[in-house]
Design a protein around this motif. Structure first.
Motif, PDB file in Angstrom:
ATOM      1  N   HIS A 130      36.139  53.041  29.727  1.00 29.48           N
ATOM      2  CA  HIS A 130      37.047  53.699  30.181  1.00 29.48           C
ATOM      3  C   HIS A 130      38.113  54.102  29.117  1.00 29.48           C
ATOM      4  CE1 HIS A 130      35.231  52.581  33.923  1.00 29.48           C
ATOM      5  NE2 HIS A 130      35.944  53.383  34.627  1.00 29.48           N
ATOM      6  N   ASN A 131      38.625  55.016  29.097  1.00 23.37           N
ATOM      7  CA  ASN A 131      39.601  55.520  28.140  1.00 23.37           C
ATOM      8  C   ASN A 131      40.883  56.201  28.935  1.00 23.37           C
ATOM      9  OD1 ASN A 131      38.721  54.638  25.586  1.00 23.37           O
ATOM     10  ND2 ASN A 131      37.084  56.007  26.018  1.00 23.37           N
ATOM     11  N   PRO A 132      42.024  56.026  28.485  1.00 19.48           N
ATOM     12  CA  PRO A 132      42.918  56.844  29.121  1.00 19.48           C
ATOM     13  C   PRO A 132      42.805  58.498  29.267  1.00 19.48           C
ATOM     14  CG  PRO A 132      43.979  55.974  27.119  1.00 19.48           C
ATOM     15  CD  PRO A 132      42.333  55.252  27.238  1.00 19.48           C
ATOM     16  N   HIS A 133      42.999  59.108  30.277  1.00 16.27           N
ATOM     17  CA  HIS A 133      42.826  60.332  30.479  1.00 16.27           C
ATOM     18  C   HIS A 133      44.183  61.157  30.582  1.00 16.27           C
ATOM     19  CE1 HIS A 133      40.663  63.910  31.707  1.00 16.27           C
ATOM     20  NE2 HIS A 133      41.555  64.048  32.876  1.00 16.27           N
TER      21      HIS A 133
ATOM     22  N   VAL B  92      50.284  60.056  29.305  1.00 15.32           N
ATOM     23  CA  VAL B  92      51.644  60.587  29.786  1.00 15.32           C
ATOM     24  C   VAL B  92      52.947  59.615  28.829  1.00 15.32           C
ATOM     25  CG1 VAL B  92      53.433  60.713  31.465  1.00 15.32           C
ATOM     26  CG2 VAL B  92      50.968  61.004  32.038  1.00 15.32           C
TER      27      VAL B  92
ATOM     28  N   LYS C 293      46.724  48.380  31.174  1.00 16.16           N
ATOM     29  CA  LYS C 293      45.937  49.547  30.656  1.00 16.16           C
ATOM     30  C   LYS C 293      46.318  50.772  31.486  1.00 16.16           C
ATOM     31  CE  LYS C 293      44.125  49.405  27.782  1.00 16.16           C
ATOM     32  NZ  LYS C 293      44.276  49.473  26.223  1.00 16.16           N
ATOM     33  N   ILE C 294      46.313  50.510  32.827  1.00 22.38           N
ATOM     34  CA  ILE C 294      46.485  51.569  33.662  1.00 22.38           C
ATOM     35  C   ILE C 294      48.119  52.146  33.230  1.00 22.38           C
ATOM     36  CG2 ILE C 294      46.909  52.584  35.938  1.00 22.38           C
ATOM     37  CD1 ILE C 294      44.393  50.816  36.535  1.00 22.38           C
TER      38      ILE C 294
ATOM     39  N   ARG D 220      48.672  54.093  30.098  1.00 21.68           N
ATOM     40  CA  ARG D 220      48.387  55.436  30.226  1.00 21.68           C
ATOM     41  C   ARG D 220      49.626  56.449  30.900  1.00 21.68           C
ATOM     42  NH1 ARG D 220      48.565  59.660  34.154  1.00 21.68           N
ATOM     43  NH2 ARG D 220      47.109  61.263  33.501  1.00 21.68           N
ATOM     44  N   TRP D 221      50.157  55.669  31.975  1.00 25.82           N
ATOM     45  CA  TRP D 221      51.279  56.169  32.497  1.00 25.82           C
ATOM     46  C   TRP D 221      52.571  56.246  31.774  1.00 25.82           C
ATOM     47  CZ3 TRP D 221      50.907  59.161  36.890  1.00 25.82           C
ATOM     48  CH2 TRP D 221      49.597  59.066  37.844  1.00 25.82           C
TER      49      TRP D 221
END
Lengths: 75, 610
Positions: free
Chosen positions: B247-250, B253, B281-282, B285-286
């Motif tokens: 999984h990679n950041p999509h 932001v 990790k989440i 991404r944010w």
């Protein structure tokens, strides 16, 4: 009164907000709809979804009443 | 990108929405830039008028924008049927875009293509031009920020500087020739980590355990851990690796709208390093810039630290070297990591482990650690001084949380305590970061400084500190403390308002809560973390380069704070040393709700006696 369903007392809709771990948008949406079914809500609307690469932030909605229905909470 | 084989298209843009036509206007502008011929209709024309227009021109594409809502599917199906009936479909592709549109639904309604609200203009333009969309950057490449850089640590307030020098010099002199079990364990741990010889290693481990509480020895030697603690299994680590490798950041932001806005930190301390890493990790991404690892409160009360990758059922993640390394391994290299060290009997060793694991910062406040967090002032002063030295050795700055204000200590006493730490850092060659609270603390509630608004007194703290010293400021911890409830909207709002104020005041960083921060019966959920990050991102966008204007009361509060900080430091300078000042209640007393801690009392000894 004691036997009334808590569902009957929902004024209009029920929202479920959570984060589903998934690999892409399609899987996230499929899981969101599946969640509604697994919670015995039948078909739910995906009001909001955002996939971030690790999963999806979702807001699901199940309308208990449509406008003009007989509102059981009114009894 | 315009290519050699580019052929301009003729496009009719149709905003079917009664009001919202911004999206299609932007698409129209981009298509014109690309050399296409477009016509943009007025919003909400009758379908018959649109069909007439479409039939009159020979368009390659008709782009329709419409949010899908109640009864709209029928309207769109009728629109497509009429295009069919007019023979337009044979020569023109019909495309729809808007909220709640999905490719499947678009096809079902008879459109050639559908785009949802997340589709980029580039994707739509690429479709029109019959090419692949240009690849978008998979991630925002962040550059790790050095918070102390750009600050001179010059004291502008000369009397305060002189008082702090007196307090710190006396305290450093008092500490000479003394040691504690915490300091000795840190030295032993450093030797253990750098000794390769087995026999020596075992001997050092034995010496280390002689200085530990029984629970720690049993945990480390027999894996008989405190309740709720267990080793993270290899299969869990393998699964985590698989998960993160796949999984990679999509669409990552950035929280800040401009480079002048503060870095944004969150806590990590679910109890489980695996969950912390996923949350981390989440949150990256944010847009989160850094994390503070928060340990369990019981960890601080034991002499000695548990070793290994350990998970814990309750609040707080065990700060073992292996756990910190695990988090460091998986977090982005640009993400800042600070490790809380100052709350108990393992302050120097925790700082050492943070440094060894490659953390960027550590959290040390000698005054709060003694007054609000339960450690004996003499013990924490000794341990804290050693920790600040260790932090310097690993080139880590230390952040000083003024959370004693939450016990009821007046802001000026807390700020005086923070400044003592800054001077200690200065004398010991380590950069400090001031962390005044943005909170509705008990003293403020009782004395009414925030009766009219939450702006003036919080702003006064920042302006007072800036007038005293040029040092980085990072309000926390988290901002909006004691203004948040379990209601997520209220909590997100409270956080975003305080974040706006922080941005307006030009601080270096902030720590934000999650929207379930006020819920005390379980760990933070990822959805609640995202809630508050989104709220701050919107707040920063809303504020941009604008400022919040405090009322004239702010100046009066600021002057009062500086005056009272000076008074507090004058009294502290009369004490024998910092622990004496704390024990005498100069930096917070029983009336304020602050009591000198008891953990580790009587454990400061002469360095010769072991």
């Amino acid at each position: 009164m004691e036997n009334s369903s808590a569902f009957d007392k929902i004024m209009d809709g029920l929202d479920i907000e959570t984060y589903l771990v998934c690999s892409d948008v399609q899987e996230g949406k499929r899981l969101a709809l599946q969640l509604g079914k697994e919670m015995n809500l039948g078909d739910v609307d995906i009001m909001f979804e955002e996939f971030d690469g690790y999963g999806m932030r979702v807001r699901l909605r199940k309308y208990i009443y449509k406008p003009g229905n007989a509102y059981r909470w009114l009894k | 990108m315009v290519t050699e084989i580019f052929q301009p298209k003729k496009i009719l843009c149709v905003p079917l929405d009664p009001v919202h036509d911004v999206g299609i206007k932007l698409i129209n502008a981009e298509l014109v830039k690309h050399g296409h011929t477009t016509e943009l209709l007025a919003p909400d024309l009758p379908i018959e008028s649109i069909i007439k227009k479409a039939a009159a021109g020979r368009y390659d594409f008709i782009l329709v924008s419409r949010t899908l809502g109640y009864g709209i599917a029928e309207l769109l199906a009728r629109f497509v049927d009429q295009l069919d009936a007019a023979g337009i479909r044979e020569r023109t592709k019909i495309v729809i875009g808007g909220k709640a549109v999905t490719p499947e639904l678009a096809a079902e309604l008879g459109f050639d293509k559908g785009f949802d609200e997340h589709a980029s203009i580039e994707h739509i333009t690429a479709y029109i031009e019959g090419r692949e969309a240009a690849a978008q950057s998979a991630s925002i490449k962040k550059v790790k920020k050095n918070i102390p850089s750009g600050h001179s640590y010059t004291f502008h307030h000369k009397e305060i500087e002189a008082l702090l020098e007196r307090i710190v010099d006396k305290t450093l002199r008092w500490s000479e020739g003394k040691t504690t079990p915490g300091i000795r364990r840190a030295h032993l741990r450093e030797e253990i980590l750098h000794t390769k010889e087995n026999a020596k290693h075992e001997q050092l481990e034995l010496q280390y355990h002689e200085l530990c509480d029984r629970e720690i020895v049993e945990g480390n030697s027999e894996h008989h851990f405190p309740k709720g603690v267990r080793i993270v299994r290899n299969d869990e680590l393998n699964d985590l690796e698989k998960m993160l490798n796949s999984h990679n950041p999509h669409n990552p932001v950035t929280i800040q709208h401009n480079a002048g806005q503060p870095l944004v930190f969150k806590f990590l301390g679910s109890g489980c390093p695996v969950m912390d890493i996923m949350h981390g990790k989440i949150c990256e991404r944010w847009g989160i810039d850094g994390f503070l690892i928060i340990n369990p409160s019981w960890e601080a009360r034991y002499e000695g630290l548990l070793e290994g990758m350990l998970t814990h059922e309750n609040d707080g993640t065990i700060t073992s070297l292996e756990n910190i390394r695990l988090m460091k391994r998986w977090l982005d290299p640009a993400t800042l990591l600070t490790v809380r060290a100052h709350r108990g009997l393992n302050t120097p060793e925790t700082t050492l482990l943070a440094g060894e694991a490659g953390a960027d910062l550590t959290k040390i406040d000698l005054v709060y650690g003694s007054l609000g967090a339960g450690t004996d002032p003499e013990r924490l002063t000794m341990d804290g001084i050693e920790s600040i030295r260790i932090a310097g050795k690993y080139k880590m700055a230390f952040d000083i949380p003024g959370n004693d204000e939450l016990s009821g200590v007046p802001a000026w006493k807390t700020l005086a305590g923070l400044l003592i730490n800054v001077m200690l850092g200065k004398k010991l060659g380590t950069h400090a970061i001031l962390k005044p609270l943005f909170c509705y603390g008990p003293h403020i509630v009782l004395n009414g400084q925030m009766k009219l608004n939450f702006v003036d007194y919080n702003a006064a703290k920042i302006h007072a500190l800036k007038e005293i010293v040029d040092c980085p400021i990072w309000p926390g911890e988290p901002i909006a403390f004691m203004t948040q409830t379990e209601d997520r909207v209220q909590s997100a709002n409270a956080t975003s308002y305080h974040a706006s104020l922080a941005a307006s005041l030009g601080v270096d960083a902030i720590t934000i809560a999650s929207t379930d921060e006020a819920y005390s019966r379980g760990p933070i959920s990822i959805a609640s973390r995202i809630d508050s990050i989104r709220a701050v991102t919107d707040a920063f966008r809303f504020m941009g380069n604008a400022d919040i204007a405090p009322t004239p009361a702010m100046q009066a509060f600021k002057n009062q704070l500086i005056e009272k900080i000076t008074e507090t430091l004058r009294a502290a300078a009369e004490a024998e040393h910092l622990p004496d000042a704390i024990n005498k209640g100069i930096l917070g007393n029983a009336e304020d709700g602050a009591y000198p801690g008891k953990f580790g009392k009587g454990t400061v000894t002469s360095a010769g006696i072991q």
